[in-house]
Scaffold this motif. Sequence first.
Motif: not given
Length: 594
Positions: A182-197
């Motif tokens: 995921l660290g390869n996504l250099q243009y990523l500004r918003r990462l929402f992975l909450h409320s999962n397992k």
Amino acid sequence: MLVRQLSWILVIFIFIAVGESKMTGLRGGCNGNDLRGLTAFKSGIRHDTSGRLEKWVGRDCCKWEGVTCEKKDKNTVKRVSELRLPGLISGDDFIIVTSMEGTLSPSIISLSALEVLDLSNLVNISGMIPRSIGSSLPNLRQLLLNGNELTGFIPESISNLSKLEDLQLHENHLSGTLPSSLGNLQYLRRLFLHSNKFSGQIPPSLMKSKNLLTLDLHGNNLKGRIPENIGMLKDLRKLDFSDNSLSGTLPSSLKNLTSLFEMYLEFNVLEGELITLPPSLGFLRLDGNRLTGRIPPFFQNLVSLQKVSLANNKFRGSLPSTLGSLSQLYFLNISNNLIEGPLPNEISSLQNLQTLDLSFNPLNLSPIPEWIGELPALCSIFLAGCGIKGELPEFLQSVQSPIFELDLSSNNLTGALPNWLGDLTSLSLLNLSRNFLASNLPNSLAQLKDLGVLDLHSNRLTGPIDHIFTMQKSSLKYVDLSHNKLTGGLPDSFRKMGTLQSLDLSYNRLGSDFPASLGLVSALERLNMQKNKFTGEIPNTVLKLGNLKELNLSDNLLVGEIPKGKPLSRFPKSSYSGNRGLCGIPLAPCRPGV
């Protein structure tokens, strides 16, 4: 000759047909792969409350609702660039909540020119994220699949989405570890992975996404330490790792997050002392960890702080006087620590402070400092278990700001409940339980029209209680008067208590017939009348309490047959024991003539 003429006519017809087909494409037709991908997606949906998919008819998918097409160059058919079918449909003055039930079709990756895929908050979309999504949708900028029922892992191929700016997969049932790629996504500004397992550790490589503005992983099963290189995210404005099982100390590189405004690390198992914090913080939550040591004086440098919660840790010593320099602070919660008194007078300068919670610290506030009543914005006061002695301080009746919440429970308060409590007409919560208060309940309590929570249990209160339940348009939801010496009966005015959810009158000396009007309190979920002197039969109206989950009528003087049916038949014998005159299910059958 005739055959040759027919052959030329056929050739001309073919050229015309092909030309018309191409012209149709240029006029807005739908690419075949896109059409097949959208049709497969529609076929996987069994029910759509928005009615959008039923309008997907014909072969020109570029005209379908939620579909946007763009012409990539002048010689090709338009391609689907955006598919937006969110469950929350908003306009200038409305929000419509819709849902879709079905499975996410893997054929969605046929839309190879897609830049935006928004299937958020559709609630009942199941299935998995297509494994080859990263290699099939190279132009994707936004991937919004949050608020559904998706399962499985985050595919490794997602790291190939080199243009991705917004990845929202939160509120699903996704599991596995977070891909280090995921660290390869250099243009990523918003990462929402909450409320999962998700489980495992937070990969340090994630911190290579240096353009991140929001990183939200809360509500998972993540373990291990917060990566030390988190300070690389210089543009980060919101960080939320709360509700996990993260351990170890806070990384020193946090101080490098000079743009961070919100940091939520509550409910983990973080330990050690609070050594450094980002200087730009406005919202800070560290409650529910194992942090130790003193609360450091460097808070004076955090001039933007507005909300701070350090509750449920092991902080010790006294509060630093530098807290008084936080001019924007409106919420301060340091409850359930080992903080000692006295309180620094500098806190009196917090002109914007609305909520102060210092509960369950060995502060030995005897008396409560009068400057607390002089804070101009203070409306919520929580000082439970702070070693307060003496009578209720009179300065509370003349505070500058209306009091909404007052909790002085678990102290050593003595004397009477003062009549001026009824003048605090803005009260929504009053908790004076677990003290040594000894008096009747003042009639003025009936004036508290906005009161939702009244908790006076475990005192030495006496006299009647009927006036508590005679309020007009009562907003009471929770009443606990148990473990006192209250007497008298219950009024027949419970029909006014339409919002009441919990009523505990146990361990008193109350005595009267069971009021039939109690069965009209349809919201009631918990009723405890144990250890009193209630008489008469249980009225049939109680069968109307369909929301009742807890019931205890034991050790009274009730008689007759327990009304047959739910909810009364759901409760065990212990709910009715100690009433010699009661019979019927779940107790012994009634004798003839009873």
